[in-house]
Design a protein around this motif. Structure first.
Motif, PDB file in Angstrom:
ATOM      1  N   VAL A 173      -5.453  -5.631  14.709  1.00 58.33           N
ATOM      2  CA  VAL A 173      -5.894  -7.017  14.515  1.00 58.33           C
ATOM      3  C   VAL A 173      -4.695  -7.958  14.507  1.00 58.33           C
ATOM      4  O   VAL A 173      -3.605  -7.592  14.050  1.00 58.33           O
ATOM      5  CB  VAL A 173      -6.690  -7.137  13.197  1.00 58.33           C
ATOM      6  CG1 VAL A 173      -7.207  -8.549  12.992  1.00 58.33           C
ATOM      7  CG2 VAL A 173      -7.852  -6.136  13.187  1.00 58.33           C
ATOM      8  N   TRP A 174      -4.936  -9.180  14.977  1.00 58.71           N
ATOM      9  CA  TRP A 174      -3.917 -10.231  14.917  1.00 58.71           C
ATOM     10  C   TRP A 174      -4.324 -11.300  13.918  1.00 58.71           C
ATOM     11  O   TRP A 174      -5.513 -11.550  13.707  1.00 58.71           O
ATOM     12  CB  TRP A 174      -3.689 -10.841  16.308  1.00 58.71           C
ATOM     13  CG  TRP A 174      -2.694 -10.041  17.099  1.00 58.71           C
ATOM     14  CD1 TRP A 174      -2.839  -8.767  17.551  1.00 58.71           C
ATOM     15  CD2 TRP A 174      -1.378 -10.460  17.472  1.00 58.71           C
ATOM     16  NE1 TRP A 174      -1.696  -8.364  18.201  1.00 58.71           N
ATOM     17  CE2 TRP A 174      -0.784  -9.372  18.177  1.00 58.71           C
ATOM     18  CE3 TRP A 174      -0.655 -11.636  17.311  1.00 58.71           C
ATOM     19  CZ2 TRP A 174       0.505  -9.436  18.697  1.00 58.71           C
ATOM     20  CZ3 TRP A 174       0.634 -11.705  17.838  1.00 58.71           C
ATOM     21  CH2 TRP A 174       1.194 -10.614  18.518  1.00 58.71           C
ATOM     22  N   ARG A 175      -3.313 -11.922  13.323  1.00 59.15           N
ATOM     23  CA  ARG A 175      -3.565 -12.868  12.236  1.00 59.15           C
ATOM     24  C   ARG A 175      -4.275 -14.132  12.707  1.00 59.15           C
ATOM     25  O   ARG A 175      -5.095 -14.706  11.957  1.00 59.15           O
ATOM     26  CB  ARG A 175      -2.254 -13.253  11.546  1.00 59.15           C
ATOM     27  CG  ARG A 175      -1.590 -12.103  10.815  1.00 59.15           C
ATOM     28  CD  ARG A 175      -0.353 -12.591  10.084  1.00 59.15           C
ATOM     29  NE  ARG A 175      -0.698 -13.423   8.943  1.00 59.15           N
ATOM     30  CZ  ARG A 175       0.143 -14.272   8.346  1.00 59.15           C
ATOM     31  NH1 ARG A 175       1.371 -14.404   8.817  1.00 59.15           N
ATOM     32  NH2 ARG A 175      -0.243 -14.970   7.305  1.00 59.15           N
ATOM     33  N   VAL A 189      -7.991 -13.922  12.782  1.00 65.61           N
ATOM     34  CA  VAL A 189      -8.448 -13.828  11.400  1.00 65.61           C
ATOM     35  C   VAL A 189      -8.454 -15.204  10.753  1.00 65.61           C
ATOM     36  O   VAL A 189      -9.424 -15.603  10.083  1.00 65.61           O
ATOM     37  CB  VAL A 189      -7.561 -12.846  10.603  1.00 65.61           C
ATOM     38  CG1 VAL A 189      -7.872 -12.930   9.106  1.00 65.61           C
ATOM     39  CG2 VAL A 189      -7.755 -11.422  11.112  1.00 65.61           C
ATOM     40  N   VAL A 235      -8.870   0.098  11.133  1.00 70.73           N
ATOM     41  CA  VAL A 235      -7.830  -0.891  11.424  1.00 70.73           C
ATOM     42  C   VAL A 235      -6.510  -0.138  11.542  1.00 70.73           C
ATOM     43  O   VAL A 235      -6.118   0.583  10.618  1.00 70.73           O
ATOM     44  CB  VAL A 235      -7.746  -1.956  10.318  1.00 70.73           C
ATOM     45  CG1 VAL A 235      -6.564  -2.897  10.564  1.00 70.73           C
ATOM     46  CG2 VAL A 235      -9.053  -2.744  10.246  1.00 70.73           C
ATOM     47  N   SER A 269      -3.473  -1.685  12.483  1.00 68.63           N
ATOM     48  CA  SER A 269      -2.358  -2.527  12.027  1.00 68.63           C
ATOM     49  C   SER A 269      -2.828  -3.969  11.989  1.00 68.63           C
ATOM     50  O   SER A 269      -3.891  -4.310  12.527  1.00 68.63           O
ATOM     51  CB  SER A 269      -1.135  -2.420  12.960  1.00 68.63           C
ATOM     52  OG  SER A 269      -1.370  -3.102  14.186  1.00 68.63           O
ATOM     53  N   LEU A 270      -2.015  -4.802  11.362  1.00 67.49           N
ATOM     54  CA  LEU A 270      -2.155  -6.248  11.473  1.00 67.49           C
ATOM     55  C   LEU A 270      -0.863  -6.791  12.066  1.00 67.49           C
ATOM     56  O   LEU A 270       0.231  -6.465  11.604  1.00 67.49           O
ATOM     57  CB  LEU A 270      -2.409  -6.895  10.106  1.00 67.49           C
ATOM     58  CG  LEU A 270      -2.552  -8.426  10.127  1.00 67.49           C
ATOM     59  CD1 LEU A 270      -3.792  -8.857  10.900  1.00 67.49           C
ATOM     60  CD2 LEU A 270      -2.583  -8.996   8.711  1.00 67.49           C
ATOM     61  N   GLU A 311      -3.264 -10.021   3.477  1.00 65.56           N
ATOM     62  CA  GLU A 311      -4.266  -9.905   4.538  1.00 65.56           C
ATOM     63  C   GLU A 311      -4.347  -8.464   5.056  1.00 65.56           C
ATOM     64  O   GLU A 311      -5.440  -7.940   5.309  1.00 65.56           O
ATOM     65  CB  GLU A 311      -3.926 -10.855   5.687  1.00 65.56           C
ATOM     66  CG  GLU A 311      -4.038 -12.331   5.329  1.00 65.56           C
ATOM     67  CD  GLU A 311      -3.320 -13.230   6.327  1.00 65.56           C
ATOM     68  OE1 GLU A 311      -2.916 -12.738   7.403  1.00 65.56           O
ATOM     69  OE2 GLU A 311      -3.152 -14.425   6.030  1.00 65.56           O
ATOM     70  N   THR A 312      -3.185  -7.840   5.221  1.00 68.42           N
ATOM     71  CA  THR A 312      -3.148  -6.458   5.706  1.00 68.42           C
ATOM     72  C   THR A 312      -3.905  -5.542   4.768  1.00 68.42           C
ATOM     73  O   THR A 312      -4.707  -4.697   5.201  1.00 68.42           O
ATOM     74  CB  THR A 312      -1.690  -5.982   5.844  1.00 68.42           C
ATOM     75  OG1 THR A 312      -0.979  -6.865   6.705  1.00 68.42           O
ATOM     76  CG2 THR A 312      -1.622  -4.574   6.406  1.00 68.42           C
ATOM     77  N   LEU A 346      -7.770  -6.221   5.067  1.00 65.32           N
ATOM     78  CA  LEU A 346      -8.383  -5.756   6.310  1.00 65.32           C
ATOM     79  C   LEU A 346      -8.419  -4.238   6.378  1.00 65.32           C
ATOM     80  O   LEU A 346      -9.422  -3.642   6.789  1.00 65.32           O
ATOM     81  CB  LEU A 346      -7.638  -6.338   7.510  1.00 65.32           C
ATOM     82  CG  LEU A 346      -7.819  -7.848   7.695  1.00 65.32           C
ATOM     83  CD1 LEU A 346      -6.762  -8.408   8.632  1.00 65.32           C
ATOM     84  CD2 LEU A 346      -9.214  -8.161   8.227  1.00 65.32           C
ATOM     85  N   LEU A 357       1.660  -3.661   8.401  1.00 69.44           N
ATOM     86  CA  LEU A 357       1.958  -5.014   8.868  1.00 69.44           C
ATOM     87  C   LEU A 357       3.127  -4.948   9.842  1.00 69.44           C
ATOM     88  O   LEU A 357       4.241  -4.582   9.455  1.00 69.44           O
ATOM     89  CB  LEU A 357       2.302  -5.936   7.702  1.00 69.44           C
ATOM     90  CG  LEU A 357       2.755  -7.354   8.073  1.00 69.44           C
ATOM     91  CD1 LEU A 357       1.657  -8.108   8.824  1.00 69.44           C
ATOM     92  CD2 LEU A 357       3.192  -8.130   6.824  1.00 69.44           C
TER      93      LEU A 357
END
Length: 285
Positions: free
Chosen positions: A36-38, A41, A60, A62-63, A90-91, A94, A106
């Protein structure tokens, strides 16, 4: 349709997709994990994003991304560190919403030289200091800070950390909750890369493995020169076997920055990258 169980679609590969659209394309291709990308989000808020992830049944992997902390002491550096603390939170959220096996990782890009600066050594020291400052916070959140070295052509404007060896040194100095990203696009050229992958594994520091190919000729915007695995110059066999031999057992992301790929339907891209992974990466797992 089912993809290799360790394959993860990094959201950058379908850059223009919303989080909901990226999840749908991932599921349609039979992929079990997503990176996922920030920004997507942030578009819908963390609470809505965690609900989407939880409802999806996906892991998930990674972020992306934190980092960009090479500025001198002052408001800009303080703001960057504060933003990285938010990224850590956030990491954790998620990953906690994802299916069993999700990774609270992250990905960090160090940042380039500050405007007007030629002090590469000083910039790298500020990266070291920032990681040291953030590591206890990451540890308390159960998050791994994953330092990603970028190809040297990005040293001035994007990442002063250019080799896997440098990234490992930074992670070790930061503490046990720091690791490294092995991204084939950024490390394939390095004559020491196989030894450094083994070193990272022996230290328990491989937090993520990302695959994409190196295309030539390079586009005018060199950031967008990544290709689908098997379409370029990288030999994925030795790199993948080295990562496996080093003990990495997590998901493997395909992260492609390429305008032509981004312009295609998301489900087609997800399916093509899953097929490419099965052909050129999975045989070495």
């Amino acid at each position: 349709m089912s993809a290799h169980p360790r394959y993860s679609l990094n959201q950058a590969t379908v850059k223009h997709a919303s989080l909901a659209e990226a999840i749908a394309a991932t599921q349609e291709a039979g992929i079990e994990s997503i990176g996922v990308w920030r920004e997507p989000v942030a578009d819908i808020g963390l609470d809505a994003a965690t609900r989407l992830i939880a409802d999806s049944g996906l892991r998930v992997s990674s972020l992306c991304r934190g980092g960009f902390f090479t500025a001198d002491d002052g408001p800009e550096r303080t703001a960057a560190l504060d933003d990285n603390r938010r990224a850590i939170e956030e990491t954790a959220a998620l990953a906690g919403a994802g299916a069993e096996g999700s990774a609270a990782v992250l990905v960090l890009v160090a940042g380039g030289l500050p405007a007007g600066s030629r002090d590469l050594v000083g910039a790298r020291e500020r990266v070291r200091d920032a990681l040291g400052a953030l590591e206890p916070f990451a540890a308390s959140a159960g998050v791994t800070l994953a330092v990603e070295p970028l190809h040297p052509m990005f040293a001035a404007d994007r990442a002063v950390v250019s080799t896997l060896g440098q990234a490992i040194d930074l992670a070790v100095d930061a503490g046990p909750s720091a690791g490294v990203v092995v991204d084939t696009y950024h490390v394939w050229w390095d004559p020491d890369v196989l030894q450094q992958i083994a070193r990272a594994g022996s230290l328990g520091r491989i937090a993520s493995y990302q695959v994409c190919d190196w295309l030539t000729p390079l586009p005018a915007d060199v950031l967008l020169g990544r290709g689908v695995p098997g379409h370029g110059h990288i030999d994925f066999g030795p790199l993948t076997r080295a990562v496996v031999d080093a003990g990495y057992t997590g998901d493997i992301e395909c992260e492609i920055f390429n305008a032509d790929v981004w312009a295609r339907p998301y489900d087609e891209v997800a399916g093509e990258t899953a097929d490419a992974f099965a052909r050129v990466v999975a045989p070495h797992l």
